[in-house]
Enzyme design. Structure first.
Site, PDB file in Angstrom:
ATOM      1  N   ILE A  75       0.876  -1.167   0.000  1.00 30.02           N
ATOM      2  CA  ILE A  75       0.000   0.000   0.000  1.00 30.02           C
ATOM      3  C   ILE A  75       0.911   1.215   0.000  1.00 30.02           C
ATOM      4  CG2 ILE A  75      -1.778   1.281   1.244  1.00 30.02           C
ATOM      5  CD1 ILE A  75      -2.703  -1.326   2.466  1.00 30.02           C
ATOM      6  N   SER A  76       0.784   2.045  -1.018  1.00 31.46           N
ATOM      7  CA  SER A  76       1.694   3.174  -1.184  1.00 31.46           C
ATOM      8  C   SER A  76       1.528   4.187  -0.062  1.00 31.46           C
ATOM      9  CB  SER A  76       1.457   3.848  -2.537  1.00 31.46           C
ATOM     10  OG  SER A  76       1.646   2.924  -3.587  1.00 31.46           O
TER      11      SER A  76
END
Length: 711
Positions: A75-76
């Site tokens: 998840i960025s």
């Protein structure tokens, strides 16, 4: 003995609000659409295996690892997701494709496009898509379509008629083969990889061509898999632990470089500096396109013989036969902020090492003189047709990919100015219009202006003097470069200042722009509204009217730093107090609402950047309730100055009443509000949003202002 206190529980909703506040304060969130998405989507639900505080930190969350131990799904970081979402410019009803699934980003997009829009997320890894589908369904975003496929070979049936309105890529993309999936005018946002450097870039699609129109954001994502994976063309100098990657160029022989790297280097200084902690990614992109034979140099720390030792990240380098040059930096002082000041130097190795280093150093200087403070570069991506002409593959700033050809255009320094003096030692100053949206309105400055496309600074100043005042100055020569820095020390603007002489009364000059010209002595400037940069240039001329160029042949630099802004920033909210027979209209928030779930609240919303508070009130009322109100029927009845606990940004909440309206309240945003009802002002329902209750009590008393949450 007393029992230890119970561990304090962490409220995910509060952490989510704090994250959104932080992204707003940092300028990552720019629009109400993206803000609403970040306040609505529970990030922790997509990372159930990490602590909730970690889930809401502004950082990457690794989710899955490949066999080599590297992250294969994550998840960025929220700051990067917000930046890319803003670049995609999502609107309600848009059809969006996400390439690279994690679930959370797809949910953010779904919030942004609303129930009338559609989101398709694609990933090559079935484990990733299965997890994304599971979390999306559990959080109420089951309408997102999850597809397992190679992004290079997407099923035709997932593409809507007319194409997607936006494509957002969340894996490192070496190429951009997706323009044909976009509607004309659609947006593509992708982390584009050029010579191992990666930038998140927003493009607009027109007639099969992608054109960037915003800044480039340095970033990092997990690599593309499948047919979109790339070959870094990495070669190793035998026995030296040194690796050269020609990822976007023609690989060159490296075996003959072994003797070169065994000898002490020739060092060429550039006299170009950068403060510590200030990124210089634009320089690296410039060098990658400007230098034939460009590559990235990395070394095994335990076996390399290279001196001085390279940093832990790959360096910019170039190969010239059996010689090599690489970019490095040396600390030359502690800097004004203590973070250090560094000079770029180039080390050359081998028989032609010094000339190779000079070649790279001159490109660094060229970037400094012409591009460093100019607007961001613009990229054009065209489909690649057939075998490219060999000359085009080596053209400067052209990158030939598998499916596309990418051209990078570098704008030059935008500003020019003329320091004109007469034989009495006076300066010709120009009073700028105070009522126009221009640089330094109402201040005394120098004549000059910006370069136009394809124009050099030398040409621009001649044109500007002719256009502004009908002047032709035969002895015009470069004097200094004026750099304006923001309060944090980062470049903001650069102007090339020229000096010339003129002996003509000011009233005889044909001024065509601005208010007035005036011959001015230095002492008189203390009583004038002076442009700070102009004043710095005048002082430099007083100190040294004939400054010498430095060793690189560049003009001396005069720096002026803008003062720090001390203005506070507030979020503006508009609320409608609709009264009928002593009762007020309230809506019950959805149980899954990001703000005040299952709580009663007024029709309300945040002001967008381009609208007044009244326009916001009219829009929000129509969107939430279907009721139409007119501006002349609205009156401001209360202002609530609100500081929420834990929030970094205060809010000014404005409350309006309407003397008349059209329509009856209807639930138009069921994901936010489940019902509308009329409640007596003297008997509000429980629970009501606390600040709403406070404001309504104040309205009933006729109080015009309330401060809440301040100490």
């Amino acid at each position: 003995m007393s029992a230890p206190p119970a561990e304090q529980l962490v409220d995910p909703a509060a952490l989510r609000e704090q994250l959104a506040d932080r992204l707003l304060a940092d300028g990552r969130i720019l629009s109400p659409t993206v803000e609403k998405a970040f306040r609505a989507v529970p990030r922790h639900a997509f990372a159930p295996d990490v602590d909730v505080k970690v889930a809401y930190a502004d950082d990457v969350i690794p989710i899955q690892y490949a066999a080599n131990g590297r992250t294969s799904s994550s998840i960025s970081a929220p700051w990067l997701q917000a930046t890319m979402l803003e670049a995609a410019r999502p609107r309600p009803g848009d059809r969006v494709l996400e390439i690279g699934s994690g679930g959370y980003n797809a949910a953010l997009i779904a919030e942004a496009v609303g129930a009338s829009g559609s989101v398709t997320t694609v990933d090559i890894d079935p484990l990733v898509t299965a997890r994304a589908a599971r979390h999306l369904a559990a959080t109420g975003y089951g309408r997102v379509r999850v597809v397992t496929a190679d992004a290079e070979h997407l099923p035709a049936e997932i593409v809507p008629e007319g194409g997607f309105d936006a494509v957002i890529v969340t894996v490192n993309a070496w190429d951009l083969p997706w323009a044909h999936l976009l509607a004309d005018g659609g947006r593509l946002v992708a982390p584009l990889r050029l010579h191992q450097y990666t930038w998140a870039i927003g493009f607009t699609h027109r007639d099969g061509v992608l054109t960037s129109d915003g800044p480039l954001t340095s970033c990092s994502f997990v690599p593309m898999q499948g047919d979109g994976a790339w070959d870094s063309h990495r070669s190793t100098i035998p026995g030296r632990g040194i690796h050269l990657a020609f990822e976007d160029g023609t690989p060159l022989p490296v075996d003959g470089l072994a003797p070169a790297v065994d000898t002490p280097p020739a060092t060429v200084r550039t006299h170009v500096t950068v403060p510590g902690q200030v990124p210089f990614d634009a320089l690296l992109l410039y060098l990658a396109g400007a230098l034939a034979g460009f590559c990235r140099l990395s070394a095994d720390p335990d076996t390399t013989t290279l001196t001085p030792p390279p940093p832990h990240w790959p360096s910019a380098a170039l190969v010239r036969g059996t010689s090599l040059a690489r970019l490095a930096s040396e600390k030359i002082s502690e800097g004004e902020d203590g973070a250090g000041l560094y000079e770029f130097v180039v080390h050359g190795y081998g028989p032609a090492g010094h000339s190779a280093a000079e070649e790279m150093a001159e490109q660094v200087r060229h970037w400094q003189r012409n591009h460093r403070a100019a607007p961001f570069p613009r990229l054009t991506v065209r489909p690649r047709t057939g075998t490219p002409d060999p000359s085009s593959t080596t053209a400067p700033h052209v990158f030939t990919k598998r499916h596309t050809v990418i051209t990078v255009d570098w704008p030059v320094v935008p500003g020019t100015a003329a320091l004109l003096t007469d034989n009495q030692g006076r300066y010709l100053l120009h009073l700028r219009d105070a009522n126009k949206p221009i640089w330094r309105p109402g201040q005394w400055a120098l004549l000059g202006g910006n370069t136009e496309p394809g124009e050099t600074c030398d040409e621009a100043i001649v044109r500007e003097l002719a256009e502004e005042a009908g002047l032709e100055i035969p002895d015009l020569n470069g004097f200094v470069t004026l750099d304006t820095l923001d309060a944090g020390g980062a470049f903001k603007d650069r102007v090339r200042v020229y000096h010339g002489t003129l002996n003509l009364p000011a009233h005889e000059i044909d001024l065509r722009e601005g208010i007035q010209l005036r011959w001015t002595r230095m002492a008189e400037t203390a009583h004038m509204a002076m442009d700070p940069g102009t004043l710095a240039v005048l002082q430099a001329h007083q100190n040294n009217p004939n400054p010498a160029r430095n060793k690189a042949g560049s003009l001396p630099v005069v720096q002026v730093t803008e003062p720090a802004a001390h203005r506070s920033r507030s979020i503006i909210g508009a609320h409608l107090v609709l009264l009928r027979d002593g009762a007020v209209l309230l809506g019950k928030r959805h149980p899954n609402s990001a703000f005040a779930p299952s709580t009663w609240h007024l029709p309300a919303g945040h002001r967008e950047a381009t609208e007044s508070a009244l326009s916001c009130m009219i829009r929000e009322t129509r969107e939430e309730t279907g009721i139409t109100v007119s501006e002349h029927d609205l009156s401001l009845v209360h202002t609530l100055d609100l500081r929420d606990p834990g929030s970094t940004i205060p809010r000014i909440q404005l409350f309006f009443t309407a003397t008349r309206w059209d329509g009856e309240p209807t639930v138009l945003e069921p994901d936010c509000c489940t019902e509308w009802a009329w409640w007596p002002l003297a008997s509000l329902p429980e629970p009501t949003v606390p600040y709403t209750r406070t404001a309504l009590d104040a309205v009933a008393r006729g109080t015009s202002y309330t401060a809440m949450g301040w100490t």
